[in-house]
Design a protein around this motif. Sequence first.
Motif, PDB file in Angstrom:
ATOM      1  N   GLN A  83      -5.693   1.288   1.859  1.00  0.00           N
ATOM      2  CA  GLN A  83      -4.834   0.942   2.989  1.00  0.00           C
ATOM      3  C   GLN A  83      -4.239   2.169   3.652  1.00  0.00           C
ATOM      4  OE1 GLN A  83      -1.885  -1.945   1.565  1.00  0.00           O
ATOM      5  NE2 GLN A  83      -2.593  -3.248   3.203  1.00  0.00           N
ATOM      6  N   ILE A  84      -4.617   3.353   3.197  1.00  0.00           N
ATOM      7  CA  ILE A  84      -4.077   4.571   3.782  1.00  0.00           C
ATOM      8  C   ILE A  84      -4.519   4.645   5.243  1.00  0.00           C
ATOM      9  CG2 ILE A  84      -4.105   7.094   3.677  1.00  0.00           C
ATOM     10  CD1 ILE A  84      -4.594   6.790   0.644  1.00  0.00           C
ATOM     11  N   GLY A  85      -3.577   4.797   6.139  1.00  0.00           N
ATOM     12  CA  GLY A  85      -3.883   4.861   7.561  1.00  0.00           C
ATOM     13  C   GLY A  85      -3.817   3.515   8.253  1.00  0.00           C
ATOM     14  N   ILE A  98     -20.692  -9.570  16.287  1.00  0.00           N
ATOM     15  CA  ILE A  98     -19.328  -9.614  16.810  1.00  0.00           C
ATOM     16  C   ILE A  98     -18.368  -9.613  15.615  1.00  0.00           C
ATOM     17  CG2 ILE A  98     -17.630 -10.990  18.057  1.00  0.00           C
ATOM     18  CD1 ILE A  98     -19.918 -12.079  19.749  1.00  0.00           C
ATOM     19  N   ALA A  99     -17.312  -8.819  15.693  1.00  0.00           N
ATOM     20  CA  ALA A  99     -16.296  -8.814  14.643  1.00  0.00           C
ATOM     21  C   ALA A  99     -15.551 -10.147  14.668  1.00  0.00           C
ATOM     22  CB  ALA A  99     -15.330  -7.657  14.864  1.00  0.00           C
ATOM     23  N   ASP A 100     -15.313 -10.717  13.482  1.00  0.00           N
ATOM     24  CA  ASP A 100     -14.675 -12.047  13.441  1.00  0.00           C
ATOM     25  C   ASP A 100     -13.154 -11.991  13.579  1.00  0.00           C
ATOM     26  OD1 ASP A 100     -13.772 -11.168  10.970  1.00  0.00           O
ATOM     27  OD2 ASP A 100     -14.741 -12.755   9.825  1.00  0.00           O
ATOM     28  N   ARG A 101     -12.569 -10.805  13.612  1.00  0.00           N
ATOM     29  CA  ARG A 101     -11.130 -10.601  13.768  1.00  0.00           C
ATOM     30  C   ARG A 101     -10.308 -11.275  12.671  1.00  0.00           C
ATOM     31  NH1 ARG A 101     -10.192 -11.629  20.105  1.00  0.00           N
ATOM     32  NH2 ARG A 101      -9.810 -13.670  19.234  1.00  0.00           N
ATOM     33  N   THR A 102     -10.895 -11.505  11.505  1.00  0.00           N
ATOM     34  CA  THR A 102     -10.156 -12.044  10.371  1.00  0.00           C
ATOM     35  C   THR A 102     -10.077 -10.971   9.295  1.00  0.00           C
ATOM     36  OG1 THR A 102     -10.858 -14.295  10.820  1.00  0.00           O
ATOM     37  CG2 THR A 102     -10.081 -13.834   8.604  1.00  0.00           C
ATOM     38  N   TYR A 103      -8.872 -10.561   8.974  1.00  0.00           N
ATOM     39  CA  TYR A 103      -8.647  -9.583   7.912  1.00  0.00           C
ATOM     40  C   TYR A 103      -8.436 -10.351   6.611  1.00  0.00           C
ATOM     41  CZ  TYR A 103      -8.262  -5.913  11.373  1.00  0.00           C
ATOM     42  OH  TYR A 103      -8.533  -5.016  12.373  1.00  0.00           O
ATOM     43  N   SER A 104      -9.348 -10.169   5.666  1.00  0.00           N
ATOM     44  CA  SER A 104      -9.258 -10.961   4.441  1.00  0.00           C
ATOM     45  C   SER A 104      -9.150 -10.122   3.172  1.00  0.00           C
ATOM     46  CB  SER A 104     -10.459 -11.916   4.341  1.00  0.00           C
ATOM     47  OG  SER A 104     -11.668 -11.210   4.418  1.00  0.00           O
ATOM     48  N   THR A 105      -8.921  -8.829   3.277  1.00  0.00           N
ATOM     49  CA  THR A 105      -8.729  -8.003   2.084  1.00  0.00           C
ATOM     50  C   THR A 105      -7.307  -8.168   1.584  1.00  0.00           C
ATOM     51  OG1 THR A 105     -10.350  -6.399   2.860  1.00  0.00           O
ATOM     52  CG2 THR A 105      -8.888  -5.695   1.094  1.00  0.00           C
ATOM     53  N   PHE A 106      -7.172  -8.695   0.370  1.00  0.00           N
ATOM     54  CA  PHE A 106      -5.864  -8.895  -0.260  1.00  0.00           C
ATOM     55  C   PHE A 106      -5.525  -7.655  -1.078  1.00  0.00           C
ATOM     56  CE2 PHE A 106      -3.020 -10.298  -3.634  1.00  0.00           C
ATOM     57  CZ  PHE A 106      -2.115 -11.085  -2.963  1.00  0.00           C
ATOM     58  N   TYR A 107      -4.253  -7.249  -1.062  1.00  0.00           N
ATOM     59  CA  TYR A 107      -3.796  -6.106  -1.842  1.00  0.00           C
ATOM     60  C   TYR A 107      -2.664  -6.545  -2.759  1.00  0.00           C
ATOM     61  CZ  TYR A 107      -6.480  -3.239   1.356  1.00  0.00           C
ATOM     62  OH  TYR A 107      -7.510  -2.699   2.082  1.00  0.00           O
ATOM     63  N   PHE A 108      -2.767  -6.218  -4.052  1.00  0.00           N
ATOM     64  CA  PHE A 108      -1.686  -6.457  -4.996  1.00  0.00           C
ATOM     65  C   PHE A 108      -0.549  -5.485  -4.671  1.00  0.00           C
ATOM     66  CE2 PHE A 108      -3.745  -8.523  -8.929  1.00  0.00           C
ATOM     67  CZ  PHE A 108      -4.661  -9.202  -8.161  1.00  0.00           C
ATOM     68  N   HIS A 109       0.648  -5.811  -5.092  1.00  0.00           N
ATOM     69  CA  HIS A 109       1.773  -4.908  -4.913  1.00  0.00           C
ATOM     70  C   HIS A 109       1.487  -3.616  -5.680  1.00  0.00           C
ATOM     71  CE1 HIS A 109       5.820  -3.259  -5.081  1.00  0.00           C
ATOM     72  NE2 HIS A 109       6.093  -4.049  -4.056  1.00  0.00           N
ATOM     73  N   PRO A 110       1.818  -2.453  -5.121  1.00  0.00           N
ATOM     74  CA  PRO A 110       1.521  -1.189  -5.802  1.00  0.00           C
ATOM     75  C   PRO A 110       2.167  -1.055  -7.182  1.00  0.00           C
ATOM     76  CG  PRO A 110       2.159  -0.779  -3.532  1.00  0.00           C
ATOM     77  CD  PRO A 110       2.385  -2.241  -3.786  1.00  0.00           C
ATOM     78  N   ASN A 111       3.259  -1.768  -7.430  1.00  0.00           N
ATOM     79  CA  ASN A 111       3.906  -1.689  -8.740  1.00  0.00           C
ATOM     80  C   ASN A 111       3.238  -2.552  -9.804  1.00  0.00           C
ATOM     81  OD1 ASN A 111       5.798   0.198  -8.007  1.00  0.00           O
ATOM     82  ND2 ASN A 111       7.344  -1.311  -7.467  1.00  0.00           N
ATOM     83  N   ASN A 121      -3.532   5.698  -9.466  1.00  0.00           N
ATOM     84  CA  ASN A 121      -3.386   7.005  -8.827  1.00  0.00           C
ATOM     85  C   ASN A 121      -4.393   7.299  -7.722  1.00  0.00           C
ATOM     86  OD1 ASN A 121      -1.132   8.148 -10.296  1.00  0.00           O
ATOM     87  ND2 ASN A 121      -2.465   8.044 -12.075  1.00  0.00           N
ATOM     88  N   ILE A 122      -5.604   6.776  -7.821  1.00  0.00           N
ATOM     89  CA  ILE A 122      -6.604   7.073  -6.791  1.00  0.00           C
ATOM     90  C   ILE A 122      -6.501   6.070  -5.644  1.00  0.00           C
ATOM     91  CG2 ILE A 122      -9.065   7.255  -6.301  1.00  0.00           C
ATOM     92  CD1 ILE A 122      -9.397   8.266  -9.205  1.00  0.00           C
ATOM     93  N   MET A 123      -6.623   4.784  -5.938  1.00  0.00           N
ATOM     94  CA  MET A 123      -6.567   3.757  -4.899  1.00  0.00           C
ATOM     95  C   MET A 123      -5.135   3.348  -4.550  1.00  0.00           C
ATOM     96  SD  MET A 123      -9.696   3.483  -4.178  1.00  0.00           S
ATOM     97  CE  MET A 123      -9.708   2.075  -3.092  1.00  0.00           C
ATOM     98  N   ARG A 124      -4.206   3.557  -5.460  1.00  0.00           N
ATOM     99  CA  ARG A 124      -2.769   3.268  -5.308  1.00  0.00           C
ATOM    100  C   ARG A 124      -2.400   1.799  -5.450  1.00  0.00           C
ATOM    101  NH1 ARG A 124      -0.968   7.417  -0.576  1.00  0.00           N
ATOM    102  NH2 ARG A 124      -1.693   9.278  -1.630  1.00  0.00           N
ATOM    103  N   GLN A 125      -3.383   0.889  -5.367  1.00  0.00           N
ATOM    104  CA  GLN A 125      -3.124  -0.529  -5.609  1.00  0.00           C
ATOM    105  C   GLN A 125      -4.463  -1.265  -5.643  1.00  0.00           C
ATOM    106  OE1 GLN A 125      -1.553  -0.621  -1.252  1.00  0.00           O
ATOM    107  NE2 GLN A 125      -1.183  -2.600  -2.122  1.00  0.00           N
ATOM    108  N   VAL A 126      -4.481  -2.389  -6.354  1.00  0.00           N
ATOM    109  CA  VAL A 126      -5.696  -3.201  -6.427  1.00  0.00           C
ATOM    110  C   VAL A 126      -5.866  -3.915  -5.094  1.00  0.00           C
ATOM    111  CG1 VAL A 126      -6.826  -5.137  -7.586  1.00  0.00           C
ATOM    112  CG2 VAL A 126      -5.452  -3.541  -8.914  1.00  0.00           C
TER     113      VAL A 126
END
Length: 188
Positions: A83-85, A98-111, A121-126
Amino acid sequence: VPDLWLQLVYEKLRLEVEAAMVLGTIDNLSNTIYDSPADGPAANLLQFGIAFEGEYHLLNDQLGIYFNAGYASGDADQEGLSQIGGLSPQLPAGPDRIADRTYSTFYFHPNYRVDLIFWRNIMRQVGGAYYFRPGLSYDFIRNSFGQLLGARADVIWSRAAEPIQTWGNADDLGVEINISLYYRSEDG
């Protein structure tokens, strides 16, 4: 953002599961001006994640058996898991390109810590992946005054939910082995 959590504790067994979903829309993706698209919202959100933790203790609580697993939905229209950037741009996909304009990547809380190196440390979160984490611990010294000396080993196997989001478009993200020694004195 519906979020469900369930915990079952019975004698020396603990089972815990949490599932969350993100549903919604984003009207403006620009950082500088308000750019409202004429044909609806600029982006839709449809993301899902689930985490499971289980543990069982044997031999007067000296032996611990653990199993953790989790899943975070991915997006076949995006490259990259980090998610950097900010939000990654959508890639044209499908037969009409055509891009479907649906963002479906879920991110766990960094903690929410899954391992010691890759996700922490590398990805910073799942995010956009699933993992399996079996583990064992054994307490060599354990007394009623609180003194504790033991060791624990965990193996974490991570895979991409959507391989297009990884470097080289590979399913496997890697295997990490975490080994720890722990000690607690009688005064805590």
